[in-house]
Motif scaffolding. Structure first.
Motif, short mmCIF file in Angstrom:
data_model
loop_
_atom_site.label_atom_id
_atom_site.label_comp_id
_atom_site.label_asym_id
_atom_site.label_seq_id
_atom_site.Cartn_x
_atom_site.Cartn_y
_atom_site.Cartn_z
N CYS A 89 -12.62 -34.45 -27.90
CA CYS A 89 -11.44 -34.34 -27.02
C CYS A 89 -11.86 -34.11 -25.57
O CYS A 89 -11.24 -34.66 -24.65
CB CYS A 89 -10.54 -33.20 -27.49
N LEU A 94 -8.80 -36.75 -23.89
CA LEU A 94 -7.66 -37.24 -24.65
C LEU A 94 -6.36 -36.59 -24.19
O LEU A 94 -6.34 -35.42 -23.80
CB LEU A 94 -7.85 -36.96 -26.14
N PRO A 95 -5.25 -37.35 -24.25
CA PRO A 95 -3.93 -36.78 -23.93
C PRO A 95 -3.62 -35.63 -24.89
O PRO A 95 -4.13 -35.60 -26.02
CB PRO A 95 -2.97 -37.96 -24.16
N ILE A 98 -2.60 -36.32 -28.71
CA ILE A 98 -3.69 -36.92 -29.47
C ILE A 98 -4.80 -35.90 -29.69
O ILE A 98 -5.38 -35.80 -30.78
CB ILE A 98 -4.23 -38.18 -28.75
N SER A 214 5.06 -43.79 -35.27
CA SER A 214 4.27 -43.81 -34.03
C SER A 214 3.80 -45.20 -33.65
O SER A 214 2.83 -45.35 -32.90
CB SER A 214 3.03 -42.90 -34.20
N LYS A 217 3.20 -45.93 -29.90
CA LYS A 217 2.08 -45.16 -29.35
C LYS A 217 0.74 -45.67 -29.88
O LYS A 217 -0.26 -45.67 -29.16
CB LYS A 217 2.25 -43.67 -29.71
N GLU A 220 -0.32 -48.63 -28.04
CA GLU A 220 -0.77 -48.28 -26.69
C GLU A 220 -2.16 -47.67 -26.68
O GLU A 220 -2.98 -47.99 -25.82
CB GLU A 220 0.24 -47.29 -26.09
N SER A 221 -2.46 -46.80 -27.65
CA SER A 221 -3.74 -46.07 -27.62
C SER A 221 -4.45 -46.05 -28.96
O SER A 221 -5.33 -45.22 -29.19
CB SER A 221 -3.51 -44.64 -27.14
N GLY A 222 -4.09 -46.97 -29.84
CA GLY A 222 -4.66 -46.97 -31.18
C GLY A 222 -6.16 -47.18 -31.22
O GLY A 222 -6.86 -46.55 -32.03
N LEU A 224 -8.40 -46.35 -28.96
CA LEU A 224 -9.08 -45.13 -28.53
C LEU A 224 -9.09 -44.10 -29.67
O LEU A 224 -10.12 -43.50 -29.96
CB LEU A 224 -8.36 -44.54 -27.30
N ILE A 225 -7.92 -43.91 -30.31
CA ILE A 225 -7.84 -42.95 -31.41
C ILE A 225 -8.76 -43.36 -32.55
O ILE A 225 -9.46 -42.53 -33.14
CB ILE A 225 -6.39 -42.82 -31.92
#
Length: 322
Positions: A89, A94-95, A98, A214, A217, A220-222, A224-225
C-alpha cells in the motif's frame, strides 16, 4: 448420493476455474448478480459451519506433538501477510478504500483451500490443518486488531464491530459445526461429502456479488489491484517457504508453511469489507480468491515435482550405496 459426491469432488478440484469464469461473467453482466450482496455474510457462515463439520480433535493433535512448528506457521502468517500488505500500500500509494481492502485480506486467517493444495503438493497435511485451524480460531482477536493497527491511517476502523462480525461469521458457525459433528457422528458423513460443492458455490456467489457491485471501479483500477494481489500472494508463498528454510524445517513442512502463509480466507475478507467499508474495499479479496487458487495449484504442482525428484535422488543414492 454417490453422483452428488462425485460432482462435489469434481467441482472442488476445479474450484479456481469456476471462480474465474463467474467473476468474468459478473464483470460483463453485473446486473445479473448485483442483488446477491446480501447473501455474502450468510454464505460465509455456511462455509465456516462446513469447516466445523470436518474438524476433529485429531486435527489439533499436531499442536501437541509439534507446538513450535504450528506456532511458527501461525506467527509467520499473521506477520508476513499483513506486513507485506501494508508495504505494498505504501509503495503503490493506493487509494484509501483499495488500501484498506488489501490490508484486510492480508489480516485474514489461512484459506480453506490451502489444506487441499498442501495435500496435492505432498506437504505435511497435519501441520497445514493445524495452522489453518489455529489461525481461524485466533482470527476474532488478531484480524480486527491488525486491521485497526495497519489500516486506520487510511479509513476509520472499529475494532469491536470487526470483532463481533468475525465472531458471528467465523467462530460461531465453526463451533456449531463441531458440536453437530460430535452429536450426530456418522450421520453427517453424507453432508461432509458434498461440502466441497457447497463451499465452491458459496465462494463463487460471494465473488460474483463483490465484482458486480464494484464493476465500474474494477474497470478503472482493476489492473493495479490485480498486480498488488499477485505480488502479495507471491511474497506470502516465498517468505513462508523461506521462514521454514530459516528454521531448518524438512521439505514437507516448508511446503506447508508456504501455502498456509500465502493463501488467505478471502471470503472472510470480502464479507468484512462489504459489511464495514465499501464494495470497492472488497475487490482485493475477490481478486485474491480468484488468483490464489490458480497460483496455489501451480505452486503445489511444482512442489510435488520437487518431492518426486527428491525421491528419485534418495533411491539412486541407496542403490549406489548397496
Amino acid at each position: 448420493m454417490r453422483a452428488l459426491a462425485a460432482l462435489s469432488r469434481f467441482v472442488g478440484n476445479t474450484f479456481a476455474y469456476w471462480v474465474l469464469i463467474f467473476a468474468v461473467v459478473a464483470f460483463v453482466q453485473p446486473t445479473w448478480f448485483i442483488g446477491l450482496k446480501g447473501a455474502i455474510v450468510p454464505l460465509l457462515g455456511l462455509v465456516m459451519f462446513g469447516m466445523g463439520l470436518t474438524l476433529k480433535l485429531d486435527d489439533f493433535a499436531e499442536v501437541a506433538r509439534h507446538p513450535w512448528r504450528v506456532a511458527l506457521g501461525v506467527v509467520a502468517h499473521f506477520v508476513i501477510m499483513p506486513g507485506v500488505a501494508w508495504l505494498l500500500c505504501q509503495v503503490f500509494h493506493l487509494p484509501p478504500e483499495i488500501a484498506v481492502g488489501v490490508i484486510l485480506v492480508g489480516c485474514c486467517p489461512s484459506g480453506t483451500s490451502s489444506n487441499v493444495m498442501t495435500w496435492l503438493a505432498r506437504g505435511d497435511l497435519a501441520l497445514s490443518v493445524a495452522i489453518a485451524a489455529v489461525t481461524t480460531l485466533l482470527a476474532p482477536l488478531l484480524t480486527p486488531a491488525l486491521i485497526w493497527l495497519l489500516a486506520s491511517a487510511w479509513l476509520p476502523v472499529s475494532f469491536m464491530e470487526l470483532f463481533w462480525s468475525i465472531l458471528q461469521v467465523v467462530l460461531l458457525p465453526i463451533v456449531l459445526g463441531v458440536v453437530a459433528q460430535r452429536l450426530l457422528g456418522d450421520k453427517v458423513r453424507h453432508a461432509v461429502e458434498v461440502l466441497p460443492l457447497v463451499s465452491v458455490v458459496s465462494i463463487v456467489i460471494i465473488v460474483t456479488a463483490v465484482v458486480a457491485a464494484s464493476q465500474a471501479k474494477i474497470a478503472e483500477s482493476g489492473l493495479l489491484i490485480m498486480a498488488v494481489v499477485m505480488l502479495h500472494n507471491s511474497f506470502g508463498f516465498l517468505l513462508g517457504y523461506f521462514t521454514g528454510h530459516l528454521f531448518k524445517l524438512p521439505l514437507a513442512q516448508r511446503k506447508s508453511l508456504a501455502l498456509e502463509v500465502g493463501m488467505q480466507n478471502s471470503g472472510l475478507g470480502a464479507a468484512l469489507a462489504s459489511a464495514h467499508f465499501s464494495p470497492l474495499a472488497a475487490v482485493p479479496s475477490a481478486l485474491f480468491s480468484v488468483w490464489h487458487n490458480i497460483s496455489g495449484a501451480l505452486l503445489s504442482t511444482y512442489f510435488r515435482r520437487m518431492s518426486e525428484k527428491q525421491d528419485r535422488e534418495t533411491l539412486a543414492a541407496r542403490q549406489a550405496a548397496d
